[in-house]
Design a protein around this motif. Sequence first.
Motif, PDB file in Angstrom:
ATOM      1  N   ARG A 323       0.837  -1.194   0.000  1.00 28.34           N
ATOM      2  CA  ARG A 323       0.000   0.000   0.000  1.00 28.34           C
ATOM      3  C   ARG A 323       0.882   1.257   0.000  1.00 28.34           C
ATOM      4  O   ARG A 323       1.704   1.451   0.899  1.00 28.34           O
ATOM      5  N   VAL A 324       0.728   2.101  -1.004  1.00 27.68           N
ATOM      6  CA  VAL A 324       1.547   3.309  -1.162  1.00 27.68           C
ATOM      7  C   VAL A 324       0.708   4.526  -0.805  1.00 27.68           C
ATOM      8  O   VAL A 324      -0.345   4.766  -1.403  1.00 27.68           O
ATOM      9  N   GLN A 325       1.197   5.296   0.170  1.00 32.53           N
ATOM     10  CA  GLN A 325       0.491   6.512   0.595  1.00 32.53           C
ATOM     11  C   GLN A 325       1.473   7.466   1.282  1.00 32.53           C
ATOM     12  O   GLN A 325       2.252   7.026   2.134  1.00 32.53           O
ATOM     13  N   MET A 326       1.458   8.700   0.932  1.00 39.03           N
ATOM     14  CA  MET A 326       2.220   9.774   1.571  1.00 39.03           C
ATOM     15  C   MET A 326       3.734   9.552   1.470  1.00 39.03           C
ATOM     16  O   MET A 326       4.207   8.453   1.254  1.00 39.03           O
ATOM     17  N   ARG A 327       4.452  10.650   1.604  1.00 36.11           N
ATOM     18  CA  ARG A 327       5.902  10.563   1.590  1.00 36.11           C
ATOM     19  C   ARG A 327       6.409  10.084   2.933  1.00 36.11           C
ATOM     20  O   ARG A 327       5.875  10.455   3.982  1.00 36.11           O
ATOM     21  N   ALA A 328       7.479   9.305   2.904  1.00 37.11           N
ATOM     22  CA  ALA A 328       8.064   8.797   4.143  1.00 37.11           C
ATOM     23  C   ALA A 328       8.950   9.861   4.775  1.00 37.11           C
ATOM     24  O   ALA A 328       9.638  10.616   4.089  1.00 37.11           O
ATOM     25  N   VAL A 329       8.933   9.947   6.091  1.00 37.94           N
ATOM     26  CA  VAL A 329       9.814  10.865   6.811  1.00 37.94           C
ATOM     27  C   VAL A 329      11.265  10.493   6.570  1.00 37.94           C
ATOM     28  O   VAL A 329      12.137  11.341   6.429  1.00 37.94           O
ATOM     29  N   SER A 330      11.513   9.189   6.539  1.00 41.07           N
ATOM     30  CA  SER A 330      12.849   8.673   6.233  1.00 41.07           C
ATOM     31  C   SER A 330      12.666   7.343   5.526  1.00 41.07           C
ATOM     32  O   SER A 330      11.567   6.783   5.498  1.00 41.07           O
ATOM     33  N   ALA A 331      13.756   6.826   4.958  1.00 42.59           N
ATOM     34  CA  ALA A 331      13.693   5.546   4.256  1.00 42.59           C
ATOM     35  C   ALA A 331      15.038   4.855   4.363  1.00 42.59           C
ATOM     36  O   ALA A 331      16.078   5.525   4.480  1.00 42.59           O
ATOM     37  N   PRO A 332      15.059   3.525   4.341  1.00 45.86           N
ATOM     38  CA  PRO A 332      16.338   2.821   4.403  1.00 45.86           C
ATOM     39  C   PRO A 332      17.161   3.061   3.142  1.00 45.86           C
ATOM     40  O   PRO A 332      16.623   3.421   2.085  1.00 45.86           O
TER      41      PRO A 332
END
Length: 602
Positions: A323-332
């Motif tokens: 499920r894709v929604q909103m930008r992530a605050v951070s990502a690996p």
Amino acid sequence: MSLDYRAPLRDMRFVIDEWIDAPAWWRSVPAWEDLDSAMAQQVLEEAARFVTERIAPLNSAGDLEGCRFENGEVLTPTGFREAYEGFVAAGWPTLALDVDAGGQGLPQLLEVALQEMLAAANHAWLMSPGLTHGATACLLAHGSDAMRRDWLPKIASGEWLTTMCLTEPQAGSDLALLRARATADAAHDAWRIDGNKIFISGGDHDLTDNIVHLVLARLPDAPTGTKGLSLFVVPKWIVDDSSGKRVANGVHCEGIEKKMGLKASPTCSMRFEQALGWLVGEPHRGLASMFVMMNAARLQVAMQGVGHAQLACQRAHAYAHERVQMRAVSAPANYGGEPGQAAPIALHPAMRRILLDLRSTVEGERAIGYWIGYWLDVAARHPHAGERQAASQLASLLTPIAKAFFTANGFAAASSALQVFGGYGYIHEYGVEQTVRDSRVAMLYEGTNEIQGIDLLVRKVLGDGGEALRALLAHITGEAARCAASGDCALRDAGVRLDALAASVQRVTNEIEQGSASDRELPYRVADDYLALLGWLLLAFAWARTLRIALNAPVDDPFYAEKRITAHYFFAYPLAAFDHRLKLIEAGCRASLPYAGQAFVD
């Protein structure tokens, strides 16, 4: 994205082979000297194949179709009878039954794993055959020679299914209030049973040609209270002595309940009217005989909690990564998305927290649940009587903790998983709303979770002067010492923390024991929190040992890497619940409960 149930075979193998190291002990048991890890894994793989191909596909459809009550008979959903026939034909009901009794003679540990799979895949389907193991154990321990000869083979094999008939309309958990009566029938060398029972799982169905009810009732000379209860075997159908034909036995299903969940499992109101029954064990000692069945059922219900949590975790994880929604605050660093793009919700901190909570709960509980199965095997197979007694005592202490703690967490896990799905979680097609509904009842039956807390603290801990608790704490502090001696700072900290938790449990137990001398209500007041306290202690024990094993495994193996990550998370976040429960117990030791709400009584 697949929401189909998949048995967690890799984690099951980890718990059995590494966390418990069960195969090493099996080699010391003559009956299991040829049983190794590979054979156990083959058994579990075959079980997983049957469960995923035959049982799991019926879960959602069975929930929608439900059971039907027509002309005094119960009809189960489409496919249930055929799946059960396949279950019996494959020999799964006899997996852990002794060879001498017609079984396969495999460890209870493997039976516990099978029960987890069945509960996760289709809890409602499991409800009818779920009592087979306990009924078999009851009749083996307390049945007459004739019962073991004529009844037991059909029950043990699954040819006939059984029920446990305790509850009556005026008597829920208080069995002292039971009114069902038994009067002698000298012509049949039996008893005539009269009375009404409610909430009887599988009280009637079309899965087998006969149903054998184990019924608590009172003899004419019975004393009052639970000491006046006797246990009887009461079949739905009997053979007429004069004609040799099968005839009905005065066992009537009055209807089935319309329920919140488990709609594919018939919960029946039963009426016994001059039904022939045969005494199991001694007169007025029926509850002791029934406890063999009840204890087996309570461990199975505990694994239902693990199964619910596993299914919820599995579905939430699959959905959150798609499920894709909103930008992530951070990502690996290895995340391949473009900056500024919407991201899978599994990257968002709130969702990561839920997914880690789910994983740390279910994998920790799996280790403890299988550990109980291991101790049941030791209690049954160890060559030394003292070791058998110690193992039985430990399993008895752990069972109410597992039943209540696991089922409460199973329901909470299902609710958290629904939150991951958002609005889609509220829709039947995604499956998680059914898990929420189905899981809730496990906190109620086989003794409500509040009763489990009282059983644990009042009977199992204070009742034996803390002997069983000290044995459990010795296992835990032993693991703590091994972890604290490590050169790895995280593992060392986990060991120190675990040792401190065990010390806190012993301290607060002493306070409860001392306070109860002048405050009789105290242990009953804090029992729920005390059980949860031990539940969190056991999860800490599970994750400390898991971390120790994982740190000695190959660094680049993703399975062990995930174990290390989850262990670190558990000690950093969820374990704070231990301190919360400890404070509630300490508050309960200082203050009594008021009587409130009289203003609402006319």
